[in-house]
Enzyme design. Structure first.
Site, PDB file in Angstrom:
ATOM      1  N   TYR A   1       0.504   2.042  -7.348  1.00 27.55           N
ATOM      2  CA  TYR A   1      -0.375   1.534  -6.285  1.00 27.55           C
ATOM      3  C   TYR A   1      -1.837   1.809  -6.634  1.00 27.55           C
ATOM      4  O   TYR A   1      -2.698   0.927  -6.573  1.00 27.55           O
ATOM      5  CB  TYR A   1      -0.019   2.188  -4.935  1.00 27.55           C
ATOM      6  CG  TYR A   1      -1.104   2.003  -3.890  1.00 27.55           C
ATOM      7  CD1 TYR A   1      -1.334   0.761  -3.316  1.00 27.55           C
ATOM      8  CD2 TYR A   1      -1.927   3.077  -3.496  1.00 27.55           C
ATOM      9  CE1 TYR A   1      -2.351   0.585  -2.388  1.00 27.55           C
ATOM     10  CE2 TYR A   1      -2.938   2.913  -2.567  1.00 27.55           C
ATOM     11  CZ  TYR A   1      -3.140   1.670  -2.010  1.00 27.55           C
ATOM     12  OH  TYR A   1      -4.147   1.491  -1.100  1.00 27.55           O
TER      13      TYR A   1
ATOM     14  N   SER B   1      -9.492   2.317  -2.704  1.00 27.80           N
ATOM     15  CA  SER B   1      -8.970   3.554  -2.138  1.00 27.80           C
ATOM     16  C   SER B   1      -9.513   4.755  -2.888  1.00 27.80           C
ATOM     17  O   SER B   1      -9.800   4.680  -4.095  1.00 27.80           O
ATOM     18  CB  SER B   1      -7.444   3.521  -2.265  1.00 27.80           C
ATOM     19  OG  SER B   1      -6.904   4.790  -2.045  1.00 27.80           O
TER      20      SER B   1
ATOM     21  N   LYS C   1      -5.270  -0.771  -7.548  1.00 24.55           N
ATOM     22  CA  LYS C   1      -6.619  -0.744  -6.955  1.00 24.55           C
ATOM     23  C   LYS C   1      -7.659  -0.603  -8.067  1.00 24.55           C
ATOM     24  O   LYS C   1      -8.689  -1.273  -8.065  1.00 24.55           O
ATOM     25  CB  LYS C   1      -6.736   0.413  -5.953  1.00 24.55           C
ATOM     26  CG  LYS C   1      -5.901   0.224  -4.706  1.00 24.55           C
ATOM     27  CD  LYS C   1      -6.429  -0.928  -3.869  1.00 24.55           C
ATOM     28  CE  LYS C   1      -5.496  -1.335  -2.765  1.00 24.55           C
ATOM     29  NZ  LYS C   1      -5.868  -2.582  -2.099  1.00 24.55           N
TER      30      LYS C   1
ATOM     31  N   LYS D   1       0.783  -1.253   0.000  1.00 19.74           N
ATOM     32  CA  LYS D   1       0.000   0.000   0.000  1.00 19.74           C
ATOM     33  C   LYS D   1       0.812   1.299   0.000  1.00 19.74           C
ATOM     34  O   LYS D   1       0.230   2.376   0.119  1.00 19.74           O
ATOM     35  CB  LYS D   1      -0.917  -0.002   1.218  1.00 19.74           C
ATOM     36  CG  LYS D   1      -0.162  -0.008   2.537  1.00 19.74           C
ATOM     37  CD  LYS D   1      -1.030   0.413   3.707  1.00 19.74           C
ATOM     38  CE  LYS D   1      -0.227   0.489   4.978  1.00 19.74           C
ATOM     39  NZ  LYS D   1      -0.960   0.932   6.141  1.00 19.74           N
TER      40      LYS D   1
ATOM     41  N   THR E   1      -7.842   6.888  -3.910  1.00 15.79           N
ATOM     42  CA  THR E   1      -6.818   7.215  -4.905  1.00 15.79           C
ATOM     43  C   THR E   1      -7.220   6.810  -6.329  1.00 15.79           C
ATOM     44  O   THR E   1      -6.588   7.243  -7.294  1.00 15.79           O
ATOM     45  CB  THR E   1      -5.467   6.581  -4.477  1.00 15.79           C
ATOM     46  OG1 THR E   1      -4.424   7.218  -5.167  1.00 15.79           O
ATOM     47  CG2 THR E   1      -5.416   5.102  -4.747  1.00 15.79           C
TER      48      THR E   1
END
Ligand code: NAD
Ligand code: UFG
Length: 337
Positions: free
Chosen positions: A148, A124, A152, A84, A126
């Site tokens: 990252y 997330s 996701k 993460k 993000t």
């Protein structure tokens, strides 16, 4: 019902195991401890008086994961296991794609083989493009700025496609905002390896003297005090959001996505001030340059979670600061003896 929790020894996983046990679920955890310690779940057992079978395996190990499904009658899975750290993902993109994508695909495959067709996935905020206006709702434009985030984004798509191919599947994708804090007992909390990436562990480690000072990354953003604004959410609220997601899984098929945030943004300096006030201390800090990749403001629109999951974050900023500090004081070296 028995819930398989991958990454169960980690920060959010351990708090979620505790919340589920308190709600009467049985929990089976798997973790390869690449970023955690089995001690967290020992403490969850102490706190709840219940057993958590814990398998020290990699989720990508299909045969080992299959054995867990054979040994337990699993009703659904929550998939936390993953790497993460945003910065590390830029330096080691293949490790991130390999771990996060393969673990998700292996889990889906083994679940399908064993007829377990309900999954909650840790996504997330993000995954939202930086071009969206705030607050972010689930229909916002998608787009990532680092490997990252893309893992996701891709895992969301993989789960969506897999669930679409079999109408019996049910998937809930949870987009977390900024989880902070710890269980109020101070027995479990966030124990980052090495130098923390995130604000709250940096604050607590500075407060206890492990770090000299907090550097506030920029004070020239277009916000009320010039520092970045985020939607900090207490980890126990987040944990309870997973229980709500399980209720939703049981009553629906198909894939649904939800934000887990409070809907309220606080700046870095708001956090510093709140931490100082709540805990009665002074936090050495100074303003430094901006951190590359940071956006000025990010907070959730939690309307959909409130309406469909019947979940809302209850804990205050005061709770977040008090519980994070309590955990840090009792465990200055995390789970190390
Ligand atoms: P964490 O690192 O504490 O927990 C992840 C756990 O997964 C660790 O215990 C690690 O050892 C384990 N793990 C990693 N790869 C594995 C593998 N291949 N097989 C078995 N175990 C493996 O992180 P966390 O903060 O608890 O995050 C949990 C999930 O939530 C992650 O997927 C993360 O990306 C996501 N998330 C976290 C945040 C955050 O700020 N903490 C924000 C948004 C999303
Ligand atoms: N910050 C500082 N000093 C520090 C650490 C952080 O000023 O020492 C600031 C950051 O610049 C940012 C804020 O504190 O403005 C929060 O930073 P975090 O690193 O704690 O959190 P981010 O919002 O940058 O990132 C988090 C998760 C990511 C996730 C992202 C979007 O860590 O995994 O939210 O949801 F991708």
């Amino acid at each position: 019902m028995k819930v398989l929790v991958t990454g169960g020894a980690g920060y959010i996983g351990s708090h979620t195991c505790l919340a589920l046990l308190e709600l009467g679920y049985d929990v089976v955890a798997v973790d390869n401890f690449c970023n955690s310690s089995p001690e967290s779940l020992k403490r969850v057992e102490e706190l709840t008086g219940k057993k958590v079978p814990l398998y020290g395996i990699d989720v990508r190990d299909e045969a080992a994961l299959d054995r867990v499904f054979k040994e337990h009658e699993i009703g659904c899975a929550i998939h936390f296991a993953g790497l993460k750290a945003v910065g590390e993902s830029v330096e080691k993109p293949l490790s991130y794609y390999e771990n996060n994508l393969l673990s998700t695909m292996t889990l889906l495959k083994v679940m399908g083989k064993n007829g377990v067709k309900k999954i909650v996935f840790s996504s997330s905020a993000t995954v939202y493009s930086t071009e969206n206006v705030m607050p972010l709702n689930e229909t916002g434009r998608m787009g990532c700025t680092n490997p990252y985030g893309w893992t996701k984004f891709m895992c969301e798509e993989i789960i969506r496609d897999y669930a679409k191919a079999d109408p019996e599947w049910s998937a809930v994708l949870l987009r977390y905002f900024n989880p902070v804090g710890a269980h109020p007992s101070g027995r479990i909390g966030e124990a980052p390896n090495g130098i923390p990436n995130n604000l709250m562990p940096f604050i607590t480690q500075t407060a206890c003297g492990v770090r000299k000072e907090l550097v506030v990354f920029g004070d020239d953003y277009p916000t009320h005090d010039g520092t970045c604004v985020r939607d900090y959410i207490h980890v126990m609220d987040l944990a309870e959001g997973h229980a709500a997601a399980i209720d939703y899984l049981m009553a629906h098929t198909g894939t649904e996505v939800f934000n887990l945030g409070t809907g309220v943004g606080y700046s870095v300096l708001d956090m510093v001030k709140a931490f100082e006030e709540v805990n009665g201390l002074q936090l050495p800090h100074r303003i430094g340059p901006r951190r590359p990749g940071d956006i000025a403001v990010c907070y959730a629109d939690p309307t959909k979670s409130r309406a469909l999951l019947h979940w809302t974050a209850k804990r205050t900023l005061k709770d977040m600061c008090a519980d994070a500090w309590h955990w840090q004081q009792l465990n200055p070296r995390g789970y190390e003896a």
